[in-house]
Motif scaffolding. Structure first.
Motif, short mmCIF file in Angstrom:
data_model
loop_
_atom_site.label_atom_id
_atom_site.label_comp_id
_atom_site.label_asym_id
_atom_site.label_seq_id
_atom_site.Cartn_x
_atom_site.Cartn_y
_atom_site.Cartn_z
N LYS A 182 0.83 -1.24 0.11
CA LYS A 182 0.09 -0.07 -0.05
C LYS A 182 0.89 1.40 0.07
O LYS A 182 0.48 2.43 -0.82
CB LYS A 182 -1.05 -0.04 1.29
CG LYS A 182 -1.98 1.26 1.14
CD LYS A 182 -2.64 1.51 0.24
CE LYS A 182 -3.88 0.20 0.31
NZ LYS A 182 -5.04 0.36 -0.81
N PHE A 183 1.92 1.19 0.69
CA PHE A 183 2.88 2.46 0.83
C PHE A 183 3.44 2.62 -0.55
O PHE A 183 3.34 3.88 -1.12
CB PHE A 183 4.23 2.20 1.70
CG PHE A 183 4.08 2.68 3.01
CD1 PHE A 183 3.84 3.79 3.21
CD2 PHE A 183 4.15 1.53 4.04
CE1 PHE A 183 3.80 4.53 4.69
CE2 PHE A 183 4.03 2.06 5.35
CZ PHE A 183 4.02 3.50 5.65
N ILE A 184 4.14 1.58 -1.37
CA ILE A 184 4.26 1.72 -2.37
C ILE A 184 3.32 2.09 -3.73
O ILE A 184 3.65 2.91 -4.31
CB ILE A 184 4.99 0.03 -3.08
CG1 ILE A 184 6.15 -0.16 -2.31
CG2 ILE A 184 5.49 0.28 -4.69
CD1 ILE A 184 6.78 -1.42 -2.49
N SER A 185 2.25 1.50 -3.60
CA SER A 185 1.19 2.13 -4.54
C SER A 185 0.82 3.47 -4.36
O SER A 185 0.63 4.44 -5.43
CB SER A 185 -0.23 1.31 -4.64
OG SER A 185 -0.81 1.36 -3.14
N LEU A 186 0.73 4.11 -3.04
CA LEU A 186 0.46 5.15 -2.89
C LEU A 186 1.44 6.26 -3.20
O LEU A 186 1.14 7.39 -3.58
CB LEU A 186 0.04 5.59 -1.41
CG LEU A 186 -1.28 4.83 -1.06
CD1 LEU A 186 -1.41 4.97 0.72
CD2 LEU A 186 -2.54 5.64 -1.92
N ASN A 230 8.93 -11.09 -2.80
CA ASN A 230 9.09 -10.63 -4.26
C ASN A 230 7.98 -9.68 -5.00
O ASN A 230 8.38 -9.10 -5.78
CB ASN A 230 9.29 -11.91 -5.04
CG ASN A 230 7.79 -12.72 -5.27
OD1 ASN A 230 7.37 -12.53 -6.42
ND2 ASN A 230 7.50 -13.41 -4.47
N TYR A 231 6.84 -9.82 -4.40
CA TYR A 231 5.87 -9.12 -4.87
C TYR A 231 5.96 -7.60 -4.57
O TYR A 231 5.88 -6.68 -5.23
CB TYR A 231 4.49 -9.44 -4.45
CG TYR A 231 4.00 -10.65 -5.14
CD1 TYR A 231 3.59 -10.73 -6.48
CD2 TYR A 231 3.75 -11.87 -4.41
CE1 TYR A 231 3.24 -11.91 -7.10
CE2 TYR A 231 3.72 -13.21 -5.03
CZ TYR A 231 3.21 -13.06 -6.27
OH TYR A 231 2.85 -14.26 -6.87
N VAL A 232 6.50 -7.26 -3.19
CA VAL A 232 6.83 -6.01 -2.78
C VAL A 232 7.85 -5.29 -3.73
O VAL A 232 7.82 -4.28 -4.20
CB VAL A 232 7.40 -6.03 -1.21
CG1 VAL A 232 8.00 -4.75 -0.87
CG2 VAL A 232 6.23 -6.36 -0.43
N VAL A 233 8.90 -6.22 -4.14
CA VAL A 233 10.08 -5.74 -4.73
C VAL A 233 9.58 -5.39 -6.31
O VAL A 233 10.01 -4.21 -6.96
CB VAL A 233 11.25 -6.70 -4.94
CG1 VAL A 233 12.35 -6.39 -5.76
CG2 VAL A 233 11.68 -6.92 -3.52
N GLN A 234 8.76 -6.37 -6.85
CA GLN A 234 8.19 -6.03 -8.18
C GLN A 234 7.23 -4.53 -8.24
O GLN A 234 7.83 -3.68 -9.06
CB GLN A 234 7.15 -7.21 -8.61
CG GLN A 234 7.84 -8.32 -8.93
CD GLN A 234 7.04 -9.45 -9.11
OE1 GLN A 234 6.27 -9.36 -10.31
NE2 GLN A 234 6.97 -10.90 -8.51
N GLY A 235 6.72 -4.32 -7.11
CA GLY A 235 6.12 -3.05 -7.08
C GLY A 235 6.97 -1.96 -7.18
O GLY A 235 6.60 -0.58 -7.50
N CYS A 236 8.28 -2.07 -6.46
CA CYS A 236 9.20 -1.04 -6.39
C CYS A 236 9.62 -0.38 -7.98
O CYS A 236 10.34 0.60 -8.07
CB CYS A 236 10.18 -1.24 -5.34
SG CYS A 236 10.05 -1.83 -3.98
N LEU A 237 9.22 -1.12 -8.93
CA LEU A 237 9.69 -0.76 -10.29
C LEU A 237 8.89 0.59 -10.47
O LEU A 237 9.31 1.39 -11.35
CB LEU A 237 9.11 -1.81 -11.15
CG LEU A 237 10.17 -2.79 -11.67
CD1 LEU A 237 9.54 -3.76 -12.52
CD2 LEU A 237 11.58 -2.37 -12.13
N GLY A 238 7.69 0.65 -9.73
CA GLY A 238 7.08 2.09 -9.96
C GLY A 238 7.47 3.21 -9.15
O GLY A 238 6.97 4.15 -9.39
N LEU A 239 8.58 3.06 -8.50
CA LEU A 239 9.15 4.11 -7.76
C LEU A 239 9.90 5.20 -8.54
O LEU A 239 10.70 5.44 -7.86
CB LEU A 239 9.66 3.79 -6.49
CG LEU A 239 8.99 2.68 -5.63
CD1 LEU A 239 9.74 2.19 -4.35
CD2 LEU A 239 7.70 3.60 -5.21
N GLY A 240 10.10 5.18 -9.65
CA GLY A 240 10.93 6.14 -10.66
C GLY A 240 12.50 5.96 -10.50
O GLY A 240 12.87 4.81 -10.54
#
Length: 287
Positions: free
Chosen positions: A52-56, A88-98
């Motif tokens: 949720k942190f990552i998506s926001l 691994n899903y958390v890390v995949q989400g980190c791709l959206g962190l610019g």
């Protein structure tokens, strides 16, 4: 708040606090959780809070500080997270962190071969290399991740998870069938009876050149125990894949048939599909 994040109901409360709060509230909560973010990422409940942190922070133009705080907290644990079923899903989400995601891409370039041989690491790498994910980063990073994999083809194709990743790269034309088969030739006789490796070799036959297929077929016919090859379902499937490969020439195909067809009756049959493939080799059934 860390205890709440680990709870089946409490993590939903924390997510609502993040959704309803302003940027400063999110930063405050992230500061409190920063020592625990990696551990939360690997927990079945806590992982939802981190995601949720990552998506926001991914979609908000004013969340640069939050993105940096997230990535700096997770960076030391990226390899461990990539090998974890939730992390691994958390890390995949980190791709959206610019720009913050660069540390993740550099990690994949340095440790990709090791990660590709683990169940969740290979799954995460496949997701990162998919076209939809590659929009988040430059092509140079894609090449930096794939090149080490190309340099360790034999090691990966004998591994169940590495073989799946190579199959994906073959399917999206990021790996050439001829290159893969050529890399395997020095140890090809030990690979013929490895079910993971032969599966990758079968897929490589589709894009392999005529000369590469000829080399592979020569190695098959030179095997010191052809009856054992015919008794192995994977090896028989490979022989059939060679026979129907687009670049297969008639002379090489005849070499395979003349070597294996006369001894098909001596092979132990393990399944209906195995019997069907043996029939194709013997010429009693057409492909």
């Amino acid at each position: 708040i860390a205890t709440l994040s680990l709870d089946a109901m409490g993590n939903i409360v924390v997510q609502k606090l993040l959704e309803r709060g302003d940027l400063q509230r999110r930063l405050d909560i992230c500061e409190l959780l920063s020592p625990h973010l990696a551990a939360l990422s690997c927990h079945k409940n806590g992982t939802w809070v981190v995601q949720k942190f990552i998506s926001l922070s991914s979609n908000a133009t004013d969340s640069r500080d939050l993105r940096h705080l997230l990535m700096s907290s997770l960076q030391p644990y990226l390899v461990a997270l990539l090998k974890d079923q939730f992390g691994n899903y958390v890390v995949q989400g980190c791709l959206g962190l610019g720009q913050c995601a660069r540390v993740l891409l550099e990690c994949l370039a340095k440790r990709g071969v090791d990660l590709a041989k683990t169940r969740f690491g290979a799954r995460a790498m496949k997701s990162v290399l998919e076209p939809l994910s590659s929009r988040h980063y430059d092509q140079q990073y894609y090449s930096a991740i794939v090149e080490p994999l190309r340099g360790n083809l034999v090691d990966l194709m004998g591994n169940p998870h590495g073989a799946l990743l190579l199959s994906f790269l073959l399917s999206c034309r990021q790996l050439n069938g001829s290159d893969l088969i050529s890399a395997a030739m020095p140890t090809i006789h030990t690979i013929f009876l490895n079910r993971h490796a032969v599966t990758v070799l079968q897929e490589a036959c589709v894009t392999a050149s005529s000369s590469t297929l000829r080399d592979l077929c020569t190695a098959l016919t030179a095997h010191d125990n052809p009856v054992r090859l015919l008794g192995d379902q994977g090896a028989v499937s490979l022989i059939c894949a060679c026979m129907i490969a687009p670049a297969m020439d008639d002379g090489t195909k005849h070499l395979l048939v003349s070597r294996f067809a006369p001894i098909v009756s001596r092979a132990t049959v393990h399944s209906d599909q195995h019997a069907e493939h043996l029939a194709i080799i013997s010429g009693t059934v057409k492909q």
